[in-house]
Design a protein around this motif. Structure first.
Motif, short mmCIF file in Angstrom:
data_model
loop_
_atom_site.label_atom_id
_atom_site.label_comp_id
_atom_site.label_asym_id
_atom_site.label_seq_id
_atom_site.Cartn_x
_atom_site.Cartn_y
_atom_site.Cartn_z
N THR A 218 -27.24 -38.82 -1.11
CA THR A 218 -25.89 -38.91 -0.58
C THR A 218 -24.71 -38.82 -1.55
N ARG A 222 -26.90 -42.17 -3.99
CA ARG A 222 -28.10 -42.72 -3.61
C ARG A 222 -29.16 -41.84 -2.76
N LEU A 224 -31.46 -40.90 0.10
CA LEU A 224 -31.48 -41.34 1.56
C LEU A 224 -32.69 -40.86 2.25
N PHE A 252 -31.29 -46.27 2.62
CA PHE A 252 -30.50 -45.91 1.46
C PHE A 252 -31.20 -46.59 0.54
N LYS A 254 -31.73 -47.16 -3.78
CA LYS A 254 -30.99 -47.23 -5.06
C LYS A 254 -32.04 -47.51 -6.21
N ALA A 265 -26.72 -50.22 3.90
CA ALA A 265 -26.29 -49.15 4.63
C ALA A 265 -24.71 -49.35 4.54
N TYR A 269 -22.83 -46.71 9.21
CA TYR A 269 -24.17 -45.92 9.89
C TYR A 269 -24.62 -46.75 10.70
#
Length: 276
Positions: A218, A222, A224, A252, A254, A265, A269
């Motif tokens: 992203t 991050r 995805l 998502f 991390k 999220a 989204y």
């Protein structure tokens, strides 16, 4: 008076006083036996004996040479008769050893090339090593009975960590294991659902056929993960009273592999779903 010289035995010639051969003086004594010669016969006897001995030795040498010639020629004839050809020589008329006619030893012998035997060391024949064919890169064998991953997504360096993370996450939902469910999320994500809400919302839910379809980054850095899966539940617990639902969601993630966590999220989204 002596008829013969007492020194050399030469007959005296009358009326000589000295020997005509050795010049010795004749004795003026009365001979005892005028008709007999003295015991010594002079040099003529030695010469005659020497000639006789020389003739005997010569005849012996000639006879021995003839015997040797006959023996050698006989041995040659015997060798020729048996076909052995061991000698190939003969004695000529002058007594010399010469090659016999058609002597195979006078001909040039053919060159002899020995053949290798089992005891000889020979250099082994080295076959050229064929070039190995390129081995195709095998597709990653990631996934398990609950979670699988698409081939393209499996090429991502974080693919294995994502598979492990989502396997633990979805299994915790199926097992109704809230602590494990919470441990797979960041603090911001885990605060969205309390223990009671988890127990009520997933009390009859069973997730299956989880597939990681894609992995991308992203704008905020991050990872995805585009995920599809199927959930079965009681109508009261399903969206729009559905008992079977196909989901398409984005997780998502991390952190850095292998310590990835599911993060909250963005507000914009929305997940999508369809009934089975």
């Amino acid at each position: 008076m002596s008829v013969y010289c007492t020194s050399c035995g030469t007959r005296r010639t009358e009326p000589a006083k000295y020997c005509t051969q050795c010049e010795a003086g004749f004795e003026e004594s009365r001979p005892t036996r005028s008709t007999e010669a003295p015991t010594s016969y002079g040099q003529g006897w030695y010469v005659g004996a020497t000639v006789v001995l020389a003739v005997v030795v010569t005849l012996a040498i000639v006879g021995l040479n003839a015997m040797i010639t006959r023996s050698v020629n006989g041995l040659i004839e015997d060798s020729s008769a048996t076909g052995s050809g061991a000698l190939g020589y003969k004695i000529d008329s002058n007594g010399y050893v010469v090659p016999a006619e058609g002597n195979p030893t006078t001909e040039e012998a053919p060159a002899f090339t020995p053949s290798p035997s089992e005891y000889e060391t020979t250099e082994p024949t080295v076959e050229p090593t064929p070039e190995p064919e390129p081995t195709p890169t095998p597709e990653p064998t990631l996934g398990n009975e609950l979670v699988s991953i698409a081939p393209e997504a499996a090429q991502d360096p974080a693919a294995s960590a994502v598979v492990d993370l989502l396997t633990t996450y979805y299994k915790a939902i199926n097992d109704h294991d809230y602590p494990t469910y919470q441990a797979q999320q960041t603090r911001a994500a885990s605060a969205l659902l309390t223990r009671s809400e988890f127990a009520t919302g997933f009390r009859s839910t069973v997730n299956s056929d989880v597939v990681i379809q894609s992995l991308s980054r992203t704008d905020d850095g991050r990872l995805l993960a585009g995920v599809t899966f199927t959930s079965t539940q009681n109508a009261a617990d399903g969206p729009k009273q559905q008992t079977c639902t196909h989901w398409s969601v984005g997780k998502f993630l991390k952190g850095q592999s292998p310590t990835l966590l599911i993060d909250k999220a963005p507000k914009s989204y929305k997940a999508t779903f369809d009934p089975c």
